[in-house]
Motif scaffolding. Structure first.
Motif, PDB file in Angstrom:
ATOM      1  N   VAL A   1      24.539  -6.175  28.615  1.00 48.50           N
ATOM      2  CA  VAL A   1      23.776  -5.898  30.130  1.00 48.50           C
ATOM      3  C   VAL A   1      24.652  -4.926  30.685  1.00 48.50           C
ATOM      4  O   VAL A   1      25.768  -4.711  31.097  1.00 48.50           O
TER       5      VAL A   1
ATOM      6  N   THR B   1      26.799 -13.103  32.352  1.00 42.53           N
ATOM      7  CA  THR B   1      26.317 -11.829  33.295  1.00 42.53           C
ATOM      8  C   THR B   1      26.652 -12.188  34.632  1.00 42.53           C
ATOM      9  O   THR B   1      26.328 -13.219  35.037  1.00 42.53           O
TER      10      THR B   1
ATOM     11  N   SER C   1      33.110  -6.330  30.780  1.00 38.99           N
ATOM     12  CA  SER C   1      32.681  -7.616  31.727  1.00 38.99           C
ATOM     13  C   SER C   1      31.415  -8.161  31.410  1.00 38.99           C
ATOM     14  O   SER C   1      30.468  -7.379  31.003  1.00 38.99           O
TER      15      SER C   1
ATOM     16  N   MET D   1      30.665  -1.480  44.499  1.00 36.52           N
ATOM     17  CA  MET D   1      30.683  -1.752  43.114  1.00 36.52           C
ATOM     18  C   MET D   1      31.166  -3.312  42.679  1.00 36.52           C
ATOM     19  O   MET D   1      31.216  -3.490  41.432  1.00 36.52           O
TER      20      MET D   1
ATOM     21  N   PRO E   1      32.338 -12.975  34.233  1.00 36.64           N
ATOM     22  CA  PRO E   1      32.382 -12.183  35.552  1.00 36.64           C
ATOM     23  C   PRO E   1      33.753 -12.270  36.419  1.00 36.64           C
ATOM     24  O   PRO E   1      34.027 -11.640  37.129  1.00 36.64           O
TER      25      PRO E   1
ATOM     26  N   ASP F   1      28.253  -9.723  30.495  1.00 41.61           N
ATOM     27  CA  ASP F   1      27.803  -9.633  28.916  1.00 41.61           C
ATOM     28  C   ASP F   1      27.491  -8.484  28.438  1.00 41.61           C
ATOM     29  O   ASP F   1      27.439  -7.430  29.194  1.00 41.61           O
TER      30      ASP F   1
ATOM     31  N   VAL G   1      32.147 -12.231  42.142  1.00 41.93           N
ATOM     32  CA  VAL G   1      31.830 -13.599  41.779  1.00 41.93           C
ATOM     33  C   VAL G   1      32.719 -14.314  40.783  1.00 41.93           C
ATOM     34  O   VAL G   1      33.132 -13.714  40.001  1.00 41.93           O
TER      35      VAL G   1
ATOM     36  N   THR H   1      29.797  -5.934  43.717  1.00 39.84           N
ATOM     37  CA  THR H   1      28.895  -6.713  44.219  1.00 39.84           C
ATOM     38  C   THR H   1      27.682  -6.554  43.072  1.00 39.84           C
ATOM     39  O   THR H   1      27.069  -5.588  42.813  1.00 39.84           O
TER      40      THR H   1
HETATM   41  C1  LIG Z   1      28.641  -1.688  34.605  1.00 37.41           C
HETATM   42  S1  LIG Z   1      27.932  -3.161  35.093  1.00 37.41           S
HETATM   43  C2  LIG Z   1      28.479  -4.283  33.771  1.00 37.41           C
HETATM   44  C3  LIG Z   1      27.919  -5.439  34.160  1.00 37.41           C
HETATM   45  C4  LIG Z   1      28.369  -6.461  33.022  1.00 37.41           C
HETATM   46  N1  LIG Z   1      28.292  -6.142  31.946  1.00 37.41           N
HETATM   47  C5  LIG Z   1      27.828  -8.036  33.223  1.00 37.41           C
HETATM   48  O1  LIG Z   1      27.125  -8.531  32.292  1.00 37.41           O
HETATM   49  O2  LIG Z   1      27.974  -8.557  34.259  1.00 37.41           O
HETATM   50  C6  LIG Z   1      29.089  -3.325  36.841  1.00 37.41           C
HETATM   51  C7  LIG Z   1      28.392  -4.071  37.799  1.00 37.41           C
HETATM   52  O3  LIG Z   1      28.257  -5.448  37.545  1.00 37.41           O
HETATM   53  C8  LIG Z   1      28.249  -6.259  38.677  1.00 37.41           C
HETATM   54  N2  LIG Z   1      29.442  -7.195  38.521  1.00 37.41           N
HETATM   55  C9  LIG Z   1      30.275  -7.301  37.411  1.00 37.41           C
HETATM   56  N3  LIG Z   1      30.995  -8.394  37.535  1.00 37.41           N
HETATM   57  C10 LIG Z   1      31.108  -8.894  38.692  1.00 37.41           C
HETATM   58  C11 LIG Z   1      31.430  -9.824  39.561  1.00 37.41           C
HETATM   59  N4  LIG Z   1      32.429 -10.906  39.147  1.00 37.41           N
HETATM   60  N5  LIG Z   1      30.859 -10.199  40.826  1.00 37.41           N
HETATM   61  C12 LIG Z   1      29.671  -9.226  41.343  1.00 37.41           C
HETATM   62  N6  LIG Z   1      29.261  -8.315  40.703  1.00 37.41           N
HETATM   63  C13 LIG Z   1      29.647  -8.376  39.433  1.00 37.41           C
HETATM   64  C14 LIG Z   1      28.531  -5.368  39.802  1.00 37.41           C
HETATM   65  O4  LIG Z   1      27.106  -4.929  40.224  1.00 37.41           O
HETATM   66  C15 LIG Z   1      29.081  -4.213  39.153  1.00 37.41           C
HETATM   67  O5  LIG Z   1      28.886  -2.960  39.845  1.00 37.41           O
END
Ligand SMILES: C[S@@+](CC[C@H](N)C(=O)[O-])C[C@H]1O[C@@H](n2cnc3c(N)ncnc32)[C@H](O)[C@@H]1O
Length: 250
Positions: free
Chosen positions: A85, A115, A80, A220, A12, A82, A198, A222
């Motif tokens: 996911v 994740t 980013s 985005m 993350p 996992d 996070v 969050t």
């Molecule tokens: C396309 S998805 C990718 C998810 C990623 N593969 C994962 O496993 O965390 C992007 C979303 O993941 C969440 N996200 C990813 N990193 C984050 C972080 N550090 N803090 C909060 N939300 C995060 C948010 O909801 C963001 O809009």
């Protein structure tokens, strides 16, 4: 040396949450493919050729990675969190299934990462401590009716829930509709957790009763968690602890 593709999750944000397995893959790679900010995070390897691209070209990026591996390159595809996911692993397999038949013989591996929902859960306690589901709230790749149906059924089944991609500038109304459905379907004031950035220096965690939530609480960056009807808050000096008990009375 023969080529390979490793689809790696870089967690993350905190470098301490990148697994040693992923670090080793990046150190061995000749090429890195991925969304610009994620590729920049692995840029410290001077031998690595970076191929940063926009977020919306997942299949093109996957084909590019597979083509380079066919030519003998060692390619990391960077996601980013996992990679399995809501991320690049499924896109690479889709490219394999529909692409050049020789790609099926390539060495393609997925290296897991932490994740966002699990990092967020750990940051506030254990809200996902019992049964839960994860839902991507973006309707870029599926119709809103399906998202709405899944929200209602998850509420009926009393899952805790994790929501990715809750609200973007191009889809400002989606999260508003999701909150309306959840408020109606859950009918109570269980905690919703807004976990932003996070594990990064500017992390914020806000715990808000469901009926008091507003759409502007998410963006985005969050990940949003919603407790089940069983989820508890332990008040104390400092940040409260949120958890969902391990058992449900029969
Ligand atoms: C396309 S998805 C990718 C998810 C990623 N593969 C994962 O496993 O965390 C992007 C979303 O993941 C969440 N996200 C990813 N990193 C984050 C972080 N550090 N803090 C909060 N939300 C995060 C948010 O909801 C963001 O809009």
């Amino acid at each position: 040396m023969s080529g390979w593709v490793q689809i790696v999750g870089i967690g993350p944000g905190d470098d301490a949450l990148v697994t040693p397995q992923v670090q080793a893959a990046v150190a061995e790679a000749t090429d890195a493919v991925g969304y610009i900010p994620y590729v920049e995070r692995v840029a410290q390897n001077p031998n690595l050729t970076l191929h940063a691209s926009d977020n919306r070209v997942e299949i093109d990026r996957s084909r590019h990675a597979l083509e380079m591996a066919s030519q003998g390159k060692r390619v990391v595809v960077v996601s980013s969190g996992d990679p399995g996911v809501f991320a690049m692993a499924a896109a690479v397999f889709e490219a394999v299934e529909h692409g050049d038949p020789t790609w099926r013989d390539l060495d393609v591996r997925v290296l897991p990462g932490i994740t966002a929902m699990l990092a967020a859960s750990a940051a506030c306690g254990a809200p996902l401590g019992h049964d839960f589901c994860a839902i991507n709230l973006s309707d870029n790749l599926k119709p809103w009716d399906l998202i709405d149906k899944r929200l209602r059924l998850a509420a009926e089944a009393d899952f805790a829930m994790a929501f990715y991609n809750p609200r973007s500038k191009s889809r400002p109304e989606g999260f508003e509709k999701a909150l309306k459905t959840l408020k109606e379907s859950c009918g109570d004031n269980r905690p919703m957790i807004f976990a932003r950035n996070v594990s990064r220096a500017d992390q914020t965690i806000k715990i808000v009763p469901l009926q008091e939530t507003t759409p502007d609480m998410a963006d985005m960056r969050t990940v949003v968690l919603l407790g089940s009807s069983q989820t508890r808050i332990i008040e104390r000096n400092g940040a409260p602890m949120v958890y969902t008990p391990r058992s449900v009375d029969g």
